[in-house]
Design a protein around this motif. Structure first.
Motif, PDB file in Angstrom:
ATOM      1  N   VAL A  87       0.862  -1.118   0.014  1.00 42.19           N
ATOM      2  CA  VAL A  87      -0.061  -0.177  -0.067  1.00 42.19           C
ATOM      3  C   VAL A  87       0.930   1.207  -0.033  1.00 42.19           C
ATOM      4  N   THR A  88       0.719   2.099  -0.857  1.00 43.17           N
ATOM      5  CA  THR A  88       1.671   3.292  -1.071  1.00 43.17           C
ATOM      6  C   THR A  88       0.600   4.487  -1.148  1.00 43.17           C
ATOM      7  N   TYR A  89       1.344   5.745  -0.505  1.00 43.67           N
ATOM      8  CA  TYR A  89       0.526   6.787  -0.851  1.00 43.67           C
ATOM      9  C   TYR A  89       1.462   8.101  -0.338  1.00 43.67           C
ATOM     10  N   THR A  90       1.041   9.368  -0.492  1.00 41.02           N
ATOM     11  CA  THR A  90       1.855  10.643  -0.159  1.00 41.02           C
ATOM     12  C   THR A  90       1.248  11.536   0.623  1.00 41.02           C
ATOM     13  N   ALA A  91       2.122  12.323   1.383  1.00 38.90           N
ATOM     14  CA  ALA A  91       1.529  13.372   2.027  1.00 38.90           C
ATOM     15  C   ALA A  91       2.709  14.562   1.709  1.00 38.90           C
ATOM     16  N   VAL A  92       2.377  15.832   1.900  1.00 42.10           N
ATOM     17  CA  VAL A  92       3.126  17.013   1.680  1.00 42.10           C
ATOM     18  C   VAL A  92       3.294  17.504   3.049  1.00 42.10           C
ATOM     19  N   VAL A  93       4.579  17.789   3.638  1.00 42.96           N
ATOM     20  CA  VAL A  93       4.925  18.552   4.831  1.00 42.96           C
ATOM     21  C   VAL A  93       4.503  19.644   4.899  1.00 42.96           C
TER      22      VAL A  93
END
Length: 228
Positions: A87-93
């Motif tokens: 499972v992959t996903y991204t977030a912006v700091v």
């Protein structure tokens, strides 16, 4: 992991299709909750083996109480026991992460009793952390450890290697207010200028780990510019 504010962080959760022999139904539910310094991009992708199975999963994004939380239910009984789940996903700091540790905590809930479909087990949270730092200026009158100076102007830079060579160039700190992110610029005129307040203080925020150099570009009235 240390990052600049505005940087994209990729998260990956891995597992394996469990032995579902004897189960009529099987719960395989991943939940992730991020802290407020991470802006979740709502882009969860699920693969089993080399196959993208995102469309077969049930993904719920919490839009009201916590926009940085999601759950994904994977129909593991449709796949080969032992196959890798990813499972992959991204977030912006974001700017709320300045000088703070930000967490995202994932948990797995799975079936543990083929004779009772209501029985499930939740694994402990698996936490991943990111953080950004700040460079703080305290400007004093030379020879004094108490008298502080306002109106000293500074820029900040780091030395970065030019592609394909060992030479370095100065990359100045530039805050992009529109996108709320830290950028670098080789044009000193475009660099963000910080000015010390009446307590002699100023700071450059949202930085990843590294070696940085403060450069005073304007001294307070009546004082000499720093030489180094």
């Amino acid at each position: 992991e240390s990052v600049d504010v505005g940087e994209i962080v990729t998260y990956t959760i891995t597992g394996k299709v469990p032995d579902y022999t004897g189960f009529t139904t099987y719960t395989y539910l991943i939940t992730d909750t991020m802290s407020e310094g991470l802006t979740f991009q709502k882009n969860v992708k699920v693969t089993v083996g080399d196959t993208d199975v995102t469309s077969a999963c049930t993904i719920t994004y919490d839009k009201d109480g916590n926009a940085n939380k999601f759950t994904v239910s994977i129909p593991v009984q449709s796949y080969t026991i032992g196959a890798e789940i990813k499972v992959t996903y991204t977030a912006v700091v974001n700017e709320k992460a300045v000088a703070k540790i930000e967490n995202n905590a994932a948990t797995l809930t799975y079936s543990n009793d083929p004779t009772d479909t209501s029985k499930t087990t939740t694994t402990p949270e698996d936490k991943e952390t990111v953080y950004s730092a700040k460079v703080v200026i305290n400007k004093y009158v030379k020879g004094s450890d108490t008298e502080k100076l306002a109106d000293a102007e500074f820029v900040l830079y780091k030395e970065v290697k030019t592609d394909g060579s060992n030479t370095t160039t100065k990359s100045y700190y530039k805050w992009n207010e529109t996108d709320k992110k830290v950028e670098g610029t080789t044009d000193k005129a475009q660099a963000t200028v910080k000015i010390t307040n009446d307590k002699g203080a100023a700071s450059f925020d949202g930085l990843k780990d590294g070696t940085y150099y403060l450069e005073e570009i304007k001294a307070p009235a009546g004082y000499n510019l720093l030489k180094g």
